[in-house]
Design an enzyme around this catalytic site. Structure first.
Site, PDB file in Angstrom:
ATOM      1  N   THR A 171      38.729  48.656  47.983  1.00  0.00           N
ATOM      2  CA  THR A 171      38.569  47.425  48.763  1.00  0.00           C
ATOM      3  C   THR A 171      39.540  47.470  49.937  1.00  0.00           C
ATOM      4  O   THR A 171      40.742  47.635  49.746  1.00  0.00           O
ATOM      5  CB  THR A 171      38.834  46.201  47.874  1.00  0.00           C
ATOM      6  OG1 THR A 171      37.814  46.147  46.876  1.00  0.00           O
ATOM      7  CG2 THR A 171      38.822  44.920  48.681  1.00  0.00           C
ATOM      8  N   GLN A 229      28.823  50.206  45.511  1.00  0.00           N
ATOM      9  CA  GLN A 229      29.305  49.555  44.294  1.00  0.00           C
ATOM     10  C   GLN A 229      29.002  48.054  44.341  1.00  0.00           C
ATOM     11  O   GLN A 229      29.368  47.360  45.294  1.00  0.00           O
ATOM     12  CB  GLN A 229      30.808  49.766  44.107  1.00  0.00           C
ATOM     13  CG  GLN A 229      31.256  49.367  42.698  1.00  0.00           C
ATOM     14  CD  GLN A 229      32.754  49.286  42.540  1.00  0.00           C
ATOM     15  OE1 GLN A 229      33.421  48.568  43.291  1.00  0.00           O
ATOM     16  NE2 GLN A 229      33.292  49.993  41.563  1.00  0.00           N
ATOM     17  N   HIS A 238      29.828  47.689  38.981  1.00  0.00           N
ATOM     18  CA  HIS A 238      31.267  47.490  38.734  1.00  0.00           C
ATOM     19  C   HIS A 238      31.424  46.621  37.489  1.00  0.00           C
ATOM     20  O   HIS A 238      31.186  45.419  37.513  1.00  0.00           O
ATOM     21  CB  HIS A 238      31.878  46.807  39.955  1.00  0.00           C
ATOM     22  CG  HIS A 238      33.382  46.796  39.981  1.00  0.00           C
ATOM     23  ND1 HIS A 238      34.167  47.168  38.914  1.00  0.00           N
ATOM     24  CD2 HIS A 238      34.248  46.451  40.980  1.00  0.00           C
ATOM     25  CE1 HIS A 238      35.450  47.046  39.250  1.00  0.00           C
ATOM     26  NE2 HIS A 238      35.521  46.623  40.500  1.00  0.00           N
ATOM     27  N   ASN A 287      38.066  46.199  35.590  1.00  0.00           N
ATOM     28  CA  ASN A 287      39.169  45.510  36.289  1.00  0.00           C
ATOM     29  C   ASN A 287      39.133  43.992  36.229  1.00  0.00           C
ATOM     30  O   ASN A 287      39.609  43.311  37.142  1.00  0.00           O
ATOM     31  CB  ASN A 287      39.226  45.968  37.758  1.00  0.00           C
ATOM     32  CG  ASN A 287      39.581  47.426  37.880  1.00  0.00           C
ATOM     33  OD1 ASN A 287      40.043  48.036  36.918  1.00  0.00           O
ATOM     34  ND2 ASN A 287      39.354  48.008  39.047  1.00  0.00           N
ATOM     35  N   TYR A 329      36.662  41.834  36.404  1.00  0.00           N
ATOM     36  CA  TYR A 329      35.639  41.101  37.141  1.00  0.00           C
ATOM     37  C   TYR A 329      34.537  40.671  36.165  1.00  0.00           C
ATOM     38  O   TYR A 329      34.647  40.875  34.955  1.00  0.00           O
ATOM     39  CB  TYR A 329      35.155  41.930  38.325  1.00  0.00           C
ATOM     40  CG  TYR A 329      36.292  42.210  39.287  1.00  0.00           C
ATOM     41  CD1 TYR A 329      36.923  41.164  39.962  1.00  0.00           C
ATOM     42  CD2 TYR A 329      36.782  43.503  39.484  1.00  0.00           C
ATOM     43  CE1 TYR A 329      37.996  41.396  40.810  1.00  0.00           C
ATOM     44  CE2 TYR A 329      37.860  43.738  40.332  1.00  0.00           C
ATOM     45  CZ  TYR A 329      38.464  42.678  40.984  1.00  0.00           C
ATOM     46  OH  TYR A 329      39.541  42.895  41.811  1.00  0.00           O
ATOM     47  N   ARG A 351      30.986  51.647  36.145  1.00  0.00           N
ATOM     48  CA  ARG A 351      32.445  51.830  36.086  1.00  0.00           C
ATOM     49  C   ARG A 351      33.052  50.934  35.010  1.00  0.00           C
ATOM     50  O   ARG A 351      32.742  49.737  34.934  1.00  0.00           O
ATOM     51  CB  ARG A 351      33.071  51.502  37.438  1.00  0.00           C
ATOM     52  CG  ARG A 351      34.523  51.979  37.557  1.00  0.00           C
ATOM     53  CD  ARG A 351      35.118  51.621  38.902  1.00  0.00           C
ATOM     54  NE  ARG A 351      36.170  52.552  39.287  1.00  0.00           N
ATOM     55  CZ  ARG A 351      37.225  52.228  40.041  1.00  0.00           C
ATOM     56  NH1 ARG A 351      37.358  50.998  40.490  1.00  0.00           N
ATOM     57  NH2 ARG A 351      38.130  53.134  40.353  1.00  0.00           N
ATOM     58  N   ASN A 371      44.078  41.982  36.484  1.00  0.00           N
ATOM     59  CA  ASN A 371      43.439  40.671  36.329  1.00  0.00           C
ATOM     60  C   ASN A 371      43.593  40.138  34.907  1.00  0.00           C
ATOM     61  O   ASN A 371      42.704  39.468  34.371  1.00  0.00           O
ATOM     62  CB  ASN A 371      41.966  40.713  36.739  1.00  0.00           C
ATOM     63  CG  ASN A 371      41.777  40.591  38.241  1.00  0.00           C
ATOM     64  OD1 ASN A 371      42.541  39.894  38.909  1.00  0.00           O
ATOM     65  ND2 ASN A 371      40.780  41.266  38.781  1.00  0.00           N
ATOM     66  N   GLY A 392      41.548  57.678  44.749  1.00  0.00           N
ATOM     67  CA  GLY A 392      41.544  56.464  45.548  1.00  0.00           C
ATOM     68  C   GLY A 392      42.598  56.490  46.631  1.00  0.00           C
ATOM     69  O   GLY A 392      42.332  56.858  47.772  1.00  0.00           O
TER      70      GLY A 392
END
Length: 366
Positions: A29, A102, A178, A181, A183, A230, A238, A320
């Site tokens: 991001t 993604q 996705h 993480n 979300y 993923r 988070n 990354g």
């Protein structure tokens, strides 16, 4: 190095694609899409600079207004967004690369400031235990999200499906769902954040249900071998981490195995944070239940990536942060060149245009 054995620079087949190397660019991001969330020409330049990667996975891209939760990240839920995205795969293809989009729903990792004061959504009304979130209004404390009604979930699945259709029309080579993480999809998977008593909670099988429905929907749009997923079984980003993580993610991988996906992208490394609820899950564990390509990610060096591929634990490794300041990362790895210093964290997400984004020199100019 035994050049007959798989290594970072040997070709690899991912679905029906033959890729020139096993170095993937992880989704990053970067917040360069502006407040309208419409991809900009500079984003095409950024991805084209990095097109030597065997596969690029794009930055996380929201599937609906409800999915938003990050300042100036791109979306793919309007005709204008779809049209603007076309320049990115076109630029990557011109350089001989491949790129998957993604698909993202922030879920509880959002805030009412992203939604005109309306509550953001999650599987259950449980707030993130963290100091603050960056919103359009600045730093604000996390708020308790609204639990999605069972009747609302088909619309969420439909949003993923429509985003998959738009990605196809925009010229991408595939999509990645996705589900990591903290979300939305990850929070449905995990017992820490999913306290539901309907068909989408209460058991390992039920918590997987929404992800299964999303993957079923997008594989009606794309062949399954052009779809990746993923996961982050070890992560605490988070405010995640569930006591039954090993049972949950083993089940998830075994279910996803049945689709014939392009790959499973596992954040097995601990560089993004570790929940410390037991031994970290490894790629070797996932190999036992997932029989299609595996991509490892998070904190890998060239050496540890080579070791994972040589051991047969991974088919590709996603990098990354090294790709941020090394647009020519593949070349530097191939030639044994020193990597550029890591980019300043303030540049990772800052809407600064070219600064800290497309202005990193390649090795010849360094």
């Amino acid at each position: 190095m035994d050049l007959a054995a798989p290594h970072l620079f040997s070709p690899v087949t991912i679905g029906d694609l033959t890729l020139p190397n096993r170095i993937a660019m992880a989704p990053l991001t970067r917040s360069r899409a502006g407040t309208e969330r419409i991809p900009k020409p500079i984003m095409a330049e950024y991805y084209a600079q990095r097109a030597a990667a065997g596969l690029i996975v794009s930055e996380a891209t929201t599937i609906s207004p409800q999915a938003n939760g990050w300042n100036e990240s791109p979306g793919i839920y309007t005709d204008e967004m779809e049209a603007a995205w076309k320049q990115i795969p076109a630029a990557v293809h011109e350089q001989g690369g491949k790129i998957f989009l993604q698909l993202w729903h922030c879920g509880r990792a959002s805030h009412p400031s992203f939604h005109n004061g309306e509550k953001h959504v999650a599987p259950s009304a449980i707030a993130i235990d963290a100091e603050y979130i960056h919103t359009p209004e600045g730093k604000e404390p996390h708020e308790v999200p609204r639990a999605l009604e069972t009747s609302e979930l088909p619309a969420v699945v439909a949003d993923y499906r429509q985003a998959a259709e738009r990605a196809k029309r925009a010229g991408f080579d595939g999509i990645e769902v996705h589900s990591a993480n903290g979300y939305l999809l990850d929070t449905f998977l995990q017992s820490k954040t999913n306290h539901r008593d309907d068909a989408y909670g209460g058991s390992v099988e039920n918590r997987y249900r929404l992800l299964g429905e999303v993957v079923s929907a997008v594989t009606e749009v794309w062949p399954a071998n052009r779809v990746g997923v993923r996961l982050s079984p070890n992560g605490n980003f988070n405010d995640m981490g569930s006591p039954d993580y090993r049972e949950q993610f083993t089940y998830v991988a075994s279910q996803l195995d049945q689709f014939g996906l392009a790959y499973l992208h596992v954040m097995d490394g601990l560089g993004f944070g570790f929940h410390e609820l037991g031994e970290p899950m490894t790629l070797a564990e996932f190999r036992k239940v997932f029989h299609h390509p595996l991509i490892g990610n998070c904190g890998y060096t060239q050496e540890s990536a080579e070791a994972a591929i040589a051991a047969g634990d991974a088919d590709m490794i996603a990098f990354g942060r090294p790709f941020i300041s090394n647009p020519d990362l593949v070349h530097r790895f191939a030639e044994g060149l020193e990597l550029a210093p890591e980019a300043e964290m303030q540049d990772w997400y800052s809407p600064n245009g070219a600064k800290g984004y497309t202005d990193f020199p390649v090795a010849e100019e360094a």
